[in-house]
Design a protein around this motif. Structure first.
Motif, PDB file in Angstrom:
ATOM      1  N   GLU A  53       0.828  -1.219   0.000  1.00  0.00           N
ATOM      2  CA  GLU A  53       0.000   0.000   0.000  1.00  0.00           C
ATOM      3  C   GLU A  53       0.861   1.268   0.000  1.00  0.00           C
ATOM      4  N   ARG A  87      -3.926  -1.474  18.123  1.00  0.00           N
ATOM      5  CA  ARG A  87      -3.485  -0.175  17.597  1.00  0.00           C
ATOM      6  C   ARG A  87      -3.377   0.855  18.720  1.00  0.00           C
ATOM      7  N   ASP A 120      -4.363  -2.121  10.682  1.00  0.00           N
ATOM      8  CA  ASP A 120      -5.181  -0.949  11.017  1.00  0.00           C
ATOM      9  C   ASP A 120      -6.687  -1.190  10.867  1.00  0.00           C
TER      10      ASP A 120
HETATM   11 MG    MG Z   1      -0.354   0.927   8.511  1.00  0.00          MG
END
Ligand code: MG
Ligand code: DAT
Length: 131
Positions: A53, A87, A120
């Motif tokens: 990504e 996270r 995420d």
């Molecule tokens: Mg990330």
């Protein structure tokens, strides 16, 4: 809240610095369940695929170099709301700005050498776990 799985990685800087045990302790105290765990050395191509990504970003080459620079601990975690909880525990991306008490704040060094990875969102967690 629903039971989720997420992928954690203890990155080369944290392995090198001897923080594996401290980080596993945080996981066990959370508590998040360790479903699977392995020490691996990623090659550059695998690192690039994992972070695809970010391909094209200015830091991409350095990131792939760093992630393949030494062994990492890849951990499959499970727990209620595990994706968001992990996270939250690791803190913001830039370890230099991460608050004390977060894993990146306590064990990371910089935006690149930030000690740990965490998926995420659910879609990325699925890709990363299969990876
Ligand atoms: Mg990330
Ligand atoms: P996170 O790891 O918090 O999900 P990210 O997905 O935006 O952050 O970036 C992935 C990794 O790339 C990150 O852990 C460290 C590196 N990185 C991100 N932004 C960077 C930057 N501005 N300079 C250097 N490395 C960066």
């Amino acid at each position: 809240m629903k039971t989720e799985r997420t992928l954690a990685i203890i990155k080369p800087d944290a392995v090198q610095a001897g923080h594996i045990g401290h980080i596993l302790t945080r996981i066990e105290q959370a508590p998040l369940r360790i479903v699977a765990m392995r020490l691996v050395r990623l090659d550059r191509e695998s690192a690039a695929n994992f972070y695809r990504e970010h391909a094209g970003r200015c830091f991409f080459n350095d990131l792939c170099q760093y992630m393949s620079s030494g062994p990492v601990v890849v951990i499959l975690l499970e727990g209620e709301g595990a994706i968001a909880r992990w996270r939250e525990m690791i803190g913001p991306t830039d370890a230099a700005a991460a608050p004390p008490g977060t894993i990146r704040g306590d064990f990371g060094e910089s935006v690149q050498n930030n000690a740990v990875h965490g998926s995420d969102i659910a879609e990325h967690a699925r890709f990363e776990i299969n990876f």
